[in-house]
Design an enzyme around this catalytic site. Structure first.
Site, mmCIF file in Angstrom:
data_model
loop_
_atom_site.group_PDB
_atom_site.id
_atom_site.type_symbol
_atom_site.label_atom_id
_atom_site.label_comp_id
_atom_site.label_asym_id
_atom_site.label_seq_id
_atom_site.Cartn_x
_atom_site.Cartn_y
_atom_site.Cartn_z
ATOM 1 C CD GLU A 188 -10.810 23.323 31.774
ATOM 2 O OE1 GLU A 188 -10.634 23.058 32.969
ATOM 3 O OE2 GLU A 188 -10.748 24.486 31.312
ATOM 4 N N GLY B 189 -19.662 24.466 26.435
ATOM 5 C CA GLY B 189 -20.121 24.332 25.038
ATOM 6 C C GLY B 189 -21.370 23.483 24.824
ATOM 7 C CG ASP C 194 -12.545 30.306 29.881
ATOM 8 O OD1 ASP C 194 -13.405 30.371 28.973
ATOM 9 O OD2 ASP C 194 -11.736 29.366 29.965
ATOM 10 C CB SER C 195 -16.060 27.424 30.685
ATOM 11 O OG SER C 195 -15.049 27.088 29.752
ATOM 12 C CB CYS D 57 -12.961 27.833 21.733
ATOM 13 S SG CYS D 57 -12.856 27.098 23.384
ATOM 14 C CB THR D 58 -10.334 31.608 25.320
ATOM 15 O OG1 THR D 58 -11.267 31.009 26.233
ATOM 16 C CG2 THR D 58 -10.888 32.927 24.806
ATOM 17 C CG HIS D 59 -10.441 25.906 26.751
ATOM 18 N ND1 HIS D 59 -11.432 26.769 27.137
ATOM 19 C CD2 HIS D 59 -10.171 25.139 27.840
ATOM 20 C CE1 HIS D 59 -11.759 26.534 28.403
ATOM 21 N NE2 HIS D 59 -11.007 25.548 28.853
ATOM 22 C CG ASN E 37 -14.644 32.659 21.517
ATOM 23 O OD1 ASN E 37 -14.680 33.415 20.575
ATOM 24 N ND2 ASN E 37 -13.503 32.328 22.099
HETATM 25 N N1 DGL Z 1 -13.064 28.937 26.588
HETATM 26 C C1 DGL Z 1 -14.448 28.706 26.253
HETATM 27 C C2 DGL Z 1 -14.742 29.401 24.930
HETATM 28 O O1 DGL Z 1 -14.032 30.268 24.562
HETATM 29 C C3 DGL Z 1 -14.702 27.236 26.279
HETATM 30 C C4 DGL Z 1 -16.140 26.912 26.492
HETATM 31 C C5 DGL Z 1 -16.391 25.542 27.035
HETATM 32 O O2 DGL Z 1 -16.173 25.345 28.235
HETATM 33 O O3 DGL Z 1 -16.899 24.689 26.290
HETATM 34 O O4 DGL Z 1 -15.665 29.134 24.239
#
Ligand code: DGL
Length: 264
Positions: free
Chosen positions: A152, A43, A10-11, A183-185, A74
Site C-alpha cells: 500500500e 487482515g 479489495d481492501s 493475498c492479492t497484494h 482473499n
Molecule cells: N488483498 C487482500 C487479500 O487478498 C489484503 C487484505 C488486507 O488488507 O489485509 O487478502
C-alpha cells in the site's frame, strides 16, 4: 451478451493483480474497481468489521450496475463471500477456490505452502478447501502481516521490503514445492518472494487463477461484453489518496487510469 462492467473489490490496491490478468485474458470486458485503502489492511481486523466493510463495497458496486462481482481479496472472500453470494442475484466470485485447485494441480511433493493475511490464515480456509479436494495434501500456512502495508505504501522493491519478505518467509523455505500467494497484494512482491523461496518453488497467484473462472461464468450465463473496437471505460475508485492509487495502478496495469476518490 451483456455490456455492463464487472465489479472488483479489495481492501486496497491488491485487487489490481486480478484486474491485470483480466485485461490480459478478457480485454473486451469493462472494469469498475473499488479499493478501500483508507481502512486497509483488513487482515488484522475482526470478522465483523471485514463483513461490514465488504458489504459497503458491494453496495457501492451495485450502484454502478455491474453484471458480476469479483472478490479480488482473499480476506473478504474468507469472511463474507458465502454470505454475499447467497444474497445477490448476480454471480459473485472469490479467489480462494481457484487458488486451491491450481495449487493441487501444480504440486509434485504434496507439500503446499499458503501465505496470507492474519484473518485468511486464521480462518484455515485454504487448508479446508485443499484437503477437501485432495485429502493427501500437506498444507503449511503462514500469516504475513507486514506485506500489505509495504504494498500500500508503494514499497515493492525497497530494501525494507526485501528484509521483511526474507525474515517472514524463512520458516517456509525448503518446506514446500508450491506456494499459494493467498493475498492479492502479494503478486506485487512476487520477484522478492520468488527470490527468497528459490527458483524451483511454483508460486500460485490466486487472483490470476480466478480469471479463468470469470471467463467460464461469463460464457455459462452468456454475459460476455460485445467484442467491438470501442475503447473500454474502466472506472477505479479509492477511499484513500487518489494520486497514490493512480501511481500504483498505472505502473502495474501499464495503462493510463482515471481514479476517483469516494466515501463509502
Ligand atoms: N488483498 C487482500 C487479500 O487478498 C489484503 C487484505 C488486507 O488488507 O489485509 O487478502
Amino acid at each position: 451478451m451483456d455490456n455492463r462492467p464487472i465489479g472488483f473489490l479489495d481492501s486496497g490496491v491488491g485487487g489490481l493483480t486480478v484486474v491485470r490478468e483480466l485485461l490480459r485474458q478478457l480485454p473486451h470486458e469493462e472494469v469498475v474497481y473499488i479499493g478501500d485503502s483508507k481502512r486497509a489492511p483488513y487482515g488484522p481486523r475482526s470478522a465483523e468489521q471485514i463483513r461490514t466493510f465488504t458489504w459497503e463495497m458491494v453496495q457501492f458496486l451495485l450502484t454502478k450496475n455491474v453484471k458480476m462481482i469479483v472478490f479480488a481479496c482473499n480476506t473478504a472472500t474468507a469472511v463474507a463471500w458465502e454470505e454475499v453470494k447467497s444474497k445477490l442475484d448476480i454471480p459473485v466470485l472469490g479467489v480462494i477456490l481457484p487458488g486451491s485447485s491450481a495449487a493441487i494441480k501444480n504440486t509434485a511433493s504434496g507439500d503446499i505452502g499458503v501465505i496470507g493475511t492474519e484473518m485468511t490464515i486464521a480462518s484455515d480456509i485454504y487448508r479446508e478447501k485443499i484437503t477437501d479436494l485432495a485429502p493427501q495434501m500437506n498444507v503449511h500456512s503462514l500469516a504475513c502481516p507486514r506485506f500489505v502495508p509495504l504494498v500500500e505504501a508503494n514499497e515493492m522493491t525497497s530494501s525494507l521490503a526485501k528484509k521483511v519478505v526474507y525474515e517472514t518467509l524463512s520458516p517456509m523455505v525448503g518446506q514446500v514445492d508450491t506456494l499459494v500467494l493467498g493475498c492479492t497484494h502479494y503478486p506485487l512482491l512476487r520477484p522478492i518472494i520468488q527470490n527468497v523461496m528459490g527458483k524451483k518453488v511454483r508460486l500460485i497467484d490466486s487472483g490470476a487463477e480466478c480469471v479463468r473462472d470469470i471467463s467460464v461464468l461469463l460464457n455459462y450465463f452468456d454475459i460476455n461484453h460485445q467484442r467491438d473496437k470501442q475503447t473500454r471505460n474502466h472506472q477505479f475508485y479509492t477511499t484513500a489518496n487518489r494520486d497514490s492509487f493512480k501511481a500504483i495502478a498505472e505502473k502495474w496495469l501499464q495503462l493510463p487510469v482515471s481514479v476517483e476518490h469516494v466515501e463509502i
